[in-house]
Structure formats: C-alpha cells, structure tokens
Design an enzyme around this catalytic site. Sequence first.
Site, PDB file in Angstrom:
ATOM      1  N   SER A  87      -6.662   2.006   5.410  1.00  0.00           N
ATOM      2  CA  SER A  87      -7.986   1.441   5.666  1.00  0.00           C
ATOM      3  C   SER A  87      -8.022   0.623   6.947  1.00  0.00           C
ATOM      4  CB  SER A  87      -8.420   0.553   4.489  1.00  0.00           C
ATOM      5  OG  SER A  87      -7.498  -0.516   4.320  1.00  0.00           O
ATOM      6  N   ASP A  88      -6.845   0.283   7.453  1.00  0.00           N
ATOM      7  CA  ASP A  88      -6.775  -0.465   8.712  1.00  0.00           C
ATOM      8  C   ASP A  88      -5.394  -0.267   9.314  1.00  0.00           C
ATOM      9  OD1 ASP A  88      -5.168  -3.321   8.038  1.00  0.00           O
ATOM     10  OD2 ASP A  88      -6.143  -2.378   6.321  1.00  0.00           O
TER      11      ASP A  88
ATOM     12  N   MET B 125       0.025  -4.855  -1.435  1.00  0.00           N
ATOM     13  CA  MET B 125       0.413  -6.015  -2.231  1.00  0.00           C
ATOM     14  C   MET B 125       0.779  -5.729  -3.687  1.00  0.00           C
ATOM     15  SD  MET B 125      -2.322  -8.845  -0.751  1.00  0.00           S
ATOM     16  CE  MET B 125      -1.302 -10.246  -1.212  1.00  0.00           C
TER      17      MET B 125
ATOM     18  N   ARG C  62     -14.184   0.012  -7.024  1.00  0.00           N
ATOM     19  CA  ARG C  62     -13.634   1.358  -6.843  1.00  0.00           C
ATOM     20  C   ARG C  62     -13.369   2.007  -8.198  1.00  0.00           C
ATOM     21  NH1 ARG C  62      -8.961   0.630  -3.914  1.00  0.00           N
ATOM     22  NH2 ARG C  62     -10.239   0.266  -2.080  1.00  0.00           N
TER      23      ARG C  62
ATOM     24  N   VAL D 180      -4.318   3.827  -6.913  1.00  0.00           N
ATOM     25  CA  VAL D 180      -5.120   4.452  -5.855  1.00  0.00           C
ATOM     26  C   VAL D 180      -5.748   3.310  -5.053  1.00  0.00           C
ATOM     27  CG1 VAL D 180      -5.557   6.732  -6.828  1.00  0.00           C
ATOM     28  CG2 VAL D 180      -6.926   4.816  -7.620  1.00  0.00           C
ATOM     29  N   GLY D 181      -5.031   2.888  -4.028  1.00  0.00           N
ATOM     30  CA  GLY D 181      -5.449   1.708  -3.290  1.00  0.00           C
ATOM     31  C   GLY D 181      -5.463   1.935  -1.795  1.00  0.00           C
TER      32      GLY D 181
ATOM     33  N   ARG E 292     -12.716 -10.692 -16.774  1.00  0.00           N
ATOM     34  CA  ARG E 292     -12.445 -11.122 -15.407  1.00  0.00           C
ATOM     35  C   ARG E 292     -12.860 -10.071 -14.385  1.00  0.00           C
ATOM     36  NH1 ARG E 292      -6.994 -14.903 -15.503  1.00  0.00           N
ATOM     37  NH2 ARG E 292      -7.450 -15.922 -17.496  1.00  0.00           N
TER      38      ARG E 292
END
Length: 239
Positions: free
Chosen positions: A209-210, A186, A29, A93-94, A48
Amino acid sequence: MTLKAPTHHISAQPGEIAKTVLMPGDPLRAKFIAENFLEDAVQVNSIRCMYAYTGTYKGKKVSVMASGIGAPTMGVHAWELYNLYDVENIIRVGTTGAIHDELKIGDLVFALGACYNTPYADQYKLSGTFSAVASYPLLRDAVDKADQMKAKYMVGNVYSTDIFYPEYDREENERWSKMGVLSVEMETAALYIVAARAGKKALSILTVSDHVMTGEKVSADIREKNFTDMMKIALEIAE
C-alpha cells in the site's frame, strides 16, 4: 480456569466461525470482504469493532474477522480462534509497506517468514530465537493461485515491528532491506507464532500500500476496497 467461547473479545457462539478465517487488520476491510465476496454472510462479532462475519464462498463455509493493529491484538484474536473456536487456518489479508526496490504499489507479498522485534515469543521461554514461518501447504496453494491469476508477487521475509513511529533509528528499514526483507508490517510474526504453538496453519498474503523508501502511498479508501487479489486468493485456497 477453563476458557471457552464466547470470550471477552469474540461474541460468536461455538460453531459460528468457520475452519478458515481471513484476517484483515482493518474492520472495514472485513466488512467489505463479507459484503462483496461471501454469500449469506452473518455478522458474528462486533466487540471493540473487530467485526467478524461467516458465510459461504463457492459453497465453502468461510469466516472473515478483523485483527486490529499489532502483535498483541493479533495474538489475542488468533489464540482464541485457534484454541476456543477450533479454527484450523488463519489467512492474514493485510497491507504492507515495501522496502524492496522491485516491489510496487498493488504488488502482492507472500510472507514465507517474519523477522520481528516483538517480545511475543518470549512467553514460551525458548533457549534460542524462534523462526516465525508460514504453513507451507497454504503458501504453495496461494502461489499456485496467484500464478493462475497472473498476479505480480514476491515470496520472502517480511519484518513485523511493534513500532510504527520510530523515535530515533529511522535507518532500520534500510538495514532490513539489505538483508533481503521485502516489506514491513505489524501482525504476521504474532500470527505465525500463535499458529505454531497451536499446531494450526497460518499464512499472510499482503498487498503493498506504500513504499517506505520512496514515500509513495495510497489512500485509506483504496487500501480498504481496491486490493482484492489477495482476498480472492485467500478465499480460493480456504479449506
């Protein structure tokens, strides 16, 4: 030991990261935002696979960097950005899982505060419970921009948990919902805690998103590329 940039986790040189950083959890993203919204974007980190890019948006220098999953990785990257790269604003922004009945897939959640089960704040040895809250100037500007865009959103508490797959207590989210908490994710609590200690600004703008209660969800590809309203709002309020 004196810490300075670059670090074990961020290879960018001093000055290569903007004062405002957008932080999605997903590295792809971050790449999507850089490629679709920033002009003259340059990749400044790949350690990483926590991709980071710096470019401009409407003439403003802006960076975007992945945080990874959970409080520890958000805490590491946010701490280094605030303390070693002179970042002033981090806007998460998640995505988030709704637990409020009125939230639908694609709706925005502005995290006014974050309830949490992470022990992240224990390091500060406070005699009470710390309230992890957003920076009001960023929140106010984001809500104003969402209103201009006619985006559907809610403002309130989210629940930042360290446990994605609970072993026993599967009714926990229902109890948080009864307390008016909007959604589960989280990273927000760690971000707000680090920002408070550093004296900097932070805000989480999340897209549903869910829905945890109904089981409705969307694909990873949609999560990566389709939830653009939160990206646009964050870029518009970047200082």
